[in-house]
Design a protein around this motif. Structure first.
Motif, PDB file in Angstrom:
ATOM      1  N   TRP A  39       1.171  -3.896  20.291  1.00  0.00           N
ATOM      2  CA  TRP A  39       1.468  -2.944  19.219  1.00  0.00           C
ATOM      3  C   TRP A  39       2.898  -3.119  18.717  1.00  0.00           C
ATOM      4  CZ3 TRP A  39      -2.008  -0.305  16.637  1.00  0.00           C
ATOM      5  CH2 TRP A  39      -3.212   0.061  17.248  1.00  0.00           C
ATOM      6  N   ARG A  40       3.059  -3.090  17.382  1.00  0.00           N
ATOM      7  CA  ARG A  40       4.378  -3.106  16.752  1.00  0.00           C
ATOM      8  C   ARG A  40       4.330  -2.270  15.474  1.00  0.00           C
ATOM      9  NH1 ARG A  40       7.849  -3.867  20.269  1.00  0.00           N
ATOM     10  NH2 ARG A  40       9.482  -4.771  18.959  1.00  0.00           N
ATOM     11  N   SER A  41       5.488  -2.004  14.922  1.00  0.00           N
ATOM     12  CA  SER A  41       5.583  -1.347  13.625  1.00  0.00           C
ATOM     13  C   SER A  41       5.058  -2.297  12.548  1.00  0.00           C
ATOM     14  CB  SER A  41       7.042  -0.981  13.332  1.00  0.00           C
ATOM     15  OG  SER A  41       7.208  -0.543  12.003  1.00  0.00           O
ATOM     16  N   ASP A  42       4.206  -1.793  11.667  1.00  0.00           N
ATOM     17  CA  ASP A  42       3.629  -2.638  10.621  1.00  0.00           C
ATOM     18  C   ASP A  42       4.719  -3.001   9.607  1.00  0.00           C
ATOM     19  OD1 ASP A  42       2.109  -3.892   8.683  1.00  0.00           O
ATOM     20  OD2 ASP A  42       0.490  -2.422   8.744  1.00  0.00           O
ATOM     21  N   PRO A  43       4.997  -4.294   9.404  1.00  0.00           N
ATOM     22  CA  PRO A  43       6.046  -4.678   8.453  1.00  0.00           C
ATOM     23  C   PRO A  43       5.600  -4.648   6.997  1.00  0.00           C
ATOM     24  CG  PRO A  43       5.084  -6.632   9.404  1.00  0.00           C
ATOM     25  CD  PRO A  43       4.420  -5.463  10.096  1.00  0.00           C
ATOM     26  N   PHE A  44       4.295  -4.513   6.747  1.00  0.00           N
ATOM     27  CA  PHE A  44       3.806  -4.534   5.370  1.00  0.00           C
ATOM     28  C   PHE A  44       4.245  -3.269   4.643  1.00  0.00           C
ATOM     29  CE2 PHE A  44       0.225  -3.891   2.269  1.00  0.00           C
ATOM     30  CZ  PHE A  44       0.609  -4.913   1.415  1.00  0.00           C
ATOM     31  N   PHE A  45       4.658  -3.401   3.389  1.00  0.00           N
ATOM     32  CA  PHE A  45       5.138  -2.261   2.612  1.00  0.00           C
ATOM     33  C   PHE A  45       4.413  -2.218   1.270  1.00  0.00           C
ATOM     34  CE2 PHE A  45       8.007  -5.868   2.489  1.00  0.00           C
ATOM     35  CZ  PHE A  45       8.313  -6.085   1.148  1.00  0.00           C
ATOM     36  N   PHE A  46       3.882  -1.022   0.949  1.00  0.00           N
ATOM     37  CA  PHE A  46       3.033  -0.903  -0.246  1.00  0.00           C
ATOM     38  C   PHE A  46       2.724   0.568  -0.510  1.00  0.00           C
ATOM     39  CE2 PHE A  46      -1.552  -1.561  -1.894  1.00  0.00           C
ATOM     40  CZ  PHE A  46      -1.132  -1.554  -3.213  1.00  0.00           C
ATOM     41  N   ASP A  47       2.756   0.954  -1.766  1.00  0.00           N
ATOM     42  CA  ASP A  47       2.326   2.282  -2.196  1.00  0.00           C
ATOM     43  C   ASP A  47       0.807   2.257  -2.380  1.00  0.00           C
ATOM     44  OD1 ASP A  47       1.811   4.721  -3.345  1.00  0.00           O
ATOM     45  OD2 ASP A  47       3.118   4.437  -5.086  1.00  0.00           O
ATOM     46  N   ALA A  48       0.092   2.362  -1.257  1.00  0.00           N
ATOM     47  CA  ALA A  48      -1.372   2.270  -1.298  1.00  0.00           C
ATOM     48  C   ALA A  48      -1.995   3.428  -2.064  1.00  0.00           C
ATOM     49  CB  ALA A  48      -1.928   2.225   0.121  1.00  0.00           C
ATOM     50  N   ASN A  49      -1.456   4.626  -1.917  1.00  0.00           N
ATOM     51  CA  ASN A  49      -2.017   5.773  -2.632  1.00  0.00           C
ATOM     52  C   ASN A  49      -1.853   5.609  -4.136  1.00  0.00           C
ATOM     53  OD1 ASN A  49      -2.875   7.227  -0.329  1.00  0.00           O
ATOM     54  ND2 ASN A  49      -0.781   7.949   0.031  1.00  0.00           N
ATOM     55  N   GLY A  50      -0.735   5.027  -4.552  1.00  0.00           N
ATOM     56  CA  GLY A  50      -0.546   4.759  -5.968  1.00  0.00           C
ATOM     57  C   GLY A  50      -1.560   3.766  -6.497  1.00  0.00           C
ATOM     58  N   ASN A  51      -1.917   2.801  -5.662  1.00  0.00           N
ATOM     59  CA  ASN A  51      -2.932   1.850  -6.091  1.00  0.00           C
ATOM     60  C   ASN A  51      -4.267   2.523  -6.336  1.00  0.00           C
ATOM     61  OD1 ASN A  51      -4.136  -0.975  -6.302  1.00  0.00           O
ATOM     62  ND2 ASN A  51      -5.316  -0.104  -4.626  1.00  0.00           N
ATOM     63  N   PHE A  52      -4.650   3.431  -5.419  1.00  0.00           N
ATOM     64  CA  PHE A  52      -5.930   4.127  -5.596  1.00  0.00           C
ATOM     65  C   PHE A  52      -5.866   5.128  -6.747  1.00  0.00           C
ATOM     66  CE2 PHE A  52      -6.377   2.974  -0.972  1.00  0.00           C
ATOM     67  CZ  PHE A  52      -7.405   2.078  -1.163  1.00  0.00           C
ATOM     68  N   ASN A  53      -4.676   5.412  -7.238  1.00  0.00           N
ATOM     69  CA  ASN A  53      -4.499   6.293  -8.400  1.00  0.00           C
ATOM     70  C   ASN A  53      -4.231   5.445  -9.646  1.00  0.00           C
ATOM     71  OD1 ASN A  53      -4.202   8.659  -9.921  1.00  0.00           O
ATOM     72  ND2 ASN A  53      -2.007   8.780  -9.494  1.00  0.00           N
ATOM     73  N   LYS A  54      -5.097   4.457  -9.861  1.00  0.00           N
ATOM     74  CA  LYS A  54      -5.057   3.621 -11.058  1.00  0.00           C
ATOM     75  C   LYS A  54      -3.708   2.913 -11.243  1.00  0.00           C
ATOM     76  CE  LYS A  54      -8.470   6.522 -13.415  1.00  0.00           C
ATOM     77  NZ  LYS A  54      -8.771   7.362 -14.607  1.00  0.00           N
ATOM     78  N   MET A  55      -3.143   2.435 -10.143  1.00  0.00           N
ATOM     79  CA  MET A  55      -1.885   1.696 -10.154  1.00  0.00           C
ATOM     80  C   MET A  55      -0.726   2.523 -10.713  1.00  0.00           C
ATOM     81  SD  MET A  55      -2.949  -2.194 -11.206  1.00  0.00           S
ATOM     82  CE  MET A  55      -4.591  -2.831 -10.904  1.00  0.00           C
ATOM     83  N   GLN A  56      -0.766   3.814 -10.494  1.00  0.00           N
ATOM     84  CA  GLN A  56       0.365   4.671 -10.859  1.00  0.00           C
ATOM     85  C   GLN A  56       1.282   4.785  -9.653  1.00  0.00           C
ATOM     86  OE1 GLN A  56       0.669   5.853 -14.133  1.00  0.00           O
ATOM     87  NE2 GLN A  56      -1.076   4.441 -14.331  1.00  0.00           N
ATOM     88  N   PHE A  57       2.191   3.826  -9.524  1.00  0.00           N
ATOM     89  CA  PHE A  57       3.015   3.723  -8.335  1.00  0.00           C
ATOM     90  C   PHE A  57       4.229   4.644  -8.399  1.00  0.00           C
ATOM     91  CE2 PHE A  57       1.039  -0.615  -8.517  1.00  0.00           C
ATOM     92  CZ  PHE A  57       0.226  -0.450  -7.405  1.00  0.00           C
ATOM     93  N   THR A  58       4.512   5.296  -7.262  1.00  0.00           N
ATOM     94  CA  THR A  58       5.641   6.226  -7.171  1.00  0.00           C
ATOM     95  C   THR A  58       6.659   5.809  -6.112  1.00  0.00           C
ATOM     96  OG1 THR A  58       4.545   7.632  -5.532  1.00  0.00           O
ATOM     97  CG2 THR A  58       4.115   8.111  -7.869  1.00  0.00           C
ATOM     98  N   GLY A  59       6.392   4.723  -5.382  1.00  0.00           N
ATOM     99  CA  GLY A  59       7.305   4.294  -4.332  1.00  0.00           C
ATOM    100  C   GLY A  59       7.037   4.945  -2.987  1.00  0.00           C
ATOM    101  N   ASP A  60       5.876   5.546  -2.815  1.00  0.00           N
ATOM    102  CA  ASP A  60       5.490   6.171  -1.552  1.00  0.00           C
ATOM    103  C   ASP A  60       4.864   5.105  -0.645  1.00  0.00           C
ATOM    104  OD1 ASP A  60       4.681   7.834   0.493  1.00  0.00           O
ATOM    105  OD2 ASP A  60       2.916   8.593  -0.581  1.00  0.00           O
ATOM    106  N   ASP A  61       5.595   4.674   0.364  1.00  0.00           N
ATOM    107  CA  ASP A  61       5.149   3.589   1.238  1.00  0.00           C
ATOM    108  C   ASP A  61       4.180   4.120   2.285  1.00  0.00           C
ATOM    109  OD1 ASP A  61       4.786   1.377   2.797  1.00  0.00           O
ATOM    110  OD2 ASP A  61       6.899   1.083   3.288  1.00  0.00           O
ATOM    111  N   PHE A  62       2.905   3.846   2.099  1.00  0.00           N
ATOM    112  CA  PHE A  62       1.859   4.307   3.010  1.00  0.00           C
ATOM    113  C   PHE A  62       2.071   3.768   4.418  1.00  0.00           C
ATOM    114  CE2 PHE A  62      -2.268   3.562   5.076  1.00  0.00           C
ATOM    115  CZ  PHE A  62      -2.841   4.827   5.010  1.00  0.00           C
ATOM    116  N   PHE A  63       2.684   2.593   4.545  1.00  0.00           N
ATOM    117  CA  PHE A  63       2.772   1.900   5.825  1.00  0.00           C
ATOM    118  C   PHE A  63       4.079   2.161   6.572  1.00  0.00           C
ATOM    119  CE2 PHE A  63      -0.217  -0.371   3.190  1.00  0.00           C
ATOM    120  CZ  PHE A  63      -1.289  -0.563   4.042  1.00  0.00           C
ATOM    121  N   ALA A  64       4.944   3.012   6.035  1.00  0.00           N
ATOM    122  CA  ALA A  64       6.272   3.208   6.617  1.00  0.00           C
ATOM    123  C   ALA A  64       6.211   3.722   8.049  1.00  0.00           C
ATOM    124  CB  ALA A  64       7.085   4.169   5.752  1.00  0.00           C
TER     125      ALA A  64
END
Length: 323
Positions: free
Chosen positions: A141-166
C-alpha cells in the motif's frame, strides 16, 4: 481516470478491485541513469461504482501482475517481469518476482527465473524493500500519486481543481533494475493482470498509456482489456469514433490520431530523460492535461489539479499510505 476502475461502467475488471490496473510509470533512477524505475499501480482503495472502500487485502493471491517489455518494436513482449502473491493466515502477504525472456515472455509468467522469492508485502506506513543483486522490489500500500478532478469529469468536464485522489491509496509494485536488464534501446512497455480460472489464465486488465483505455473504447472496453497490443489495430475505428464525437475531429484526422494512440504501449528510452508523452512517464507528469487537450481537440486543456506533495526522493518514491 488514468486506468482506475477500468471495468464496465467504471467498475473493476472481473469485479475484483485487486485486479484493477491503475497506472504504469517508467523513468531513469534519480542520480543513477544506469538504472530504471518501473512502477505498476493496482487496486485503488476507493471504488467509483459502487462508491466505497475496497478490500484491505492488497493483491489477489495466485493472480499474476506483469510488466511486459517489447525490445524490437513488434508489440510482442520479449521480456516480462511477473509477480505472484501468497497470503498467510495472519493477513500478511509475500511476493515472488520472476523474469521471463524470449518467446515465453508473451505468455503468462508463472514460470521463469525467480529473481525474488517470498518478499514481504507492506501493509502499513513502513516501506518494506527487498534487495536481490542489482534489483530492488517494493510491493504494498502507498499513497496514490495520480492526480485528477474525477468529479469534474463526471460533471461534463466542468473541472474545479478538486483532486479526487488526494487522500486515496493504491497498491504499488516498484522495481529498480539496471538498464541492461531491459535493453538499452527504445522500449515498449505495458502491464497486465491475470486471474486463474478453471479454464486457465484469464487476462483481467492491461494498458500502457494513461487514461485512454477508460475513456475511448466504449462498448468494446472488455474486449480491449482482454486484448494484446499486437492486435490493437482492430480498435482504431472505435477510438476514431470517440475522438470524432468528443473532439470534433474530421474522420480522417480522428483515424490518424487513433493510429498514434495504438498500440496501447508506453514508449521508453532509458538513455533519455523521462517525460510523458514523449518518453516514459514520471510521477509528476500531468497526463490528464495532455489527454484532455487531445481528446477535446484543445477545447479543454486541463483540470486545474497538480502533482501530490507526498512523493519521496528515494525508493520506492511513492508516499506512505493515508490512514
Amino acid at each position: 481516470m488514468s486506468h482506475h476502475a477500468s471495468g464496465p461502467d467504471f467498475g473493476f475488471p472481473h469485479g475484483d478491485a485487486r485486479l484493477d490496473m491503475t497506472d504504469l510509470y517508467a523513468f531513469p533512477k534519480p542520480g543513477d541513469p544506469g538504472k530504471s524505475i518501473l512502477i505498476l499501480n493496482v487496486h485503488m482503495s476507493f471504488g467509483v461504482n459502487p462508491p466505497g472502500p475496497t478490500t484491505t487485502e492488497p493483491f489477489a493471491p495466485g493472480a499474476l501482475y506483469e510488466i511486459k517489455i517489447d525490445t524490437d518494436g513488434d508489440a510482442i513482449a520479449d521480456i516480462s517481469y511477473s509477480l505472484q502473491f501468497r497470503s498467510s493466515g495472519d493477513g500478511k502477504q509475500s511476493a515472488t518476482l520472476r523474469r521471463i525472456q524470449g518467446t515465453a515472455a508473451a505468455g503468462p509468467g508463472d514460470q521463469g527465473e525467480v529473481i525474488v522469492e517470498e518478499a514481504p508485502v507492506s501493509l502499513g506506513q513502513e516501506a518494506l524493500v527487498t534487495n536481490a543483486g542489482e534489483c530492488r522490489l517494493f510491493a504494498g500500500w502507498r499513497s496514490d500519486p495520480f492526480f485528477f478532478d474525477a468529479n469534474g469529469n463526471f460533471n461534463k468536464m466542468q473541472f474545479t481543481g478538486d483532486d479526487f485522489f488526494a487522500d486515496k491509496n493504491v497498491c504499488s509494485i516498484v522495481l529498480e533494475l539496471p538498464n541492461a536488464a531491459l535493453g538499452t534501446r527504445k522500449l515498449g512497455l505495458w502491464a497486465r493482470t491475470l486471474d486463474k480460472t478453471g479454464e486457465g489464465w484469464s487476462q483481467a486488465d492491461r494498458g500502457g498509456r494513461p487514461l485512454q483505455a477508460v475513456f475511448l473504447p466504449g462498448e468494446e472496453r472488455v474486449a480491449y482489456l482482454n486484448g494484446e497490443p499486437a492486435d490493437d489495430d482492430r480498435f482504431i475505428g472505435v477510438f476514431a469514433h470517440q475522438l470524432e464525437h468528443t473532439g470534433g475531429y474530421t474522420p480522417e484526422d480522428s483515424r490518424s490520431l487513433a493510429r498514434k494512440l495504438l498500440p496501447d504501449i508506453l514508449s521508453y528510452d532509458p538513455r533519455r530523460p523521462a517525460s510523458f508523452p514523449h518518453n516514459g512517464r514520471t510521477l509528476t507528469d500531468d497526463v490528464v492535461d495532455v489527454f484532455f487537450s487531445m481528446l477535446t481537440n484543445g477545447k479543454v486543456t486541463g483540470d486545474k489539479v497538480g502533482p501530490h506533495g507526498d512523493l519521496l526522493d528515494e525508493f520506492p518514491y511513492l508516499g506512505p499510505p493515508h490512514d
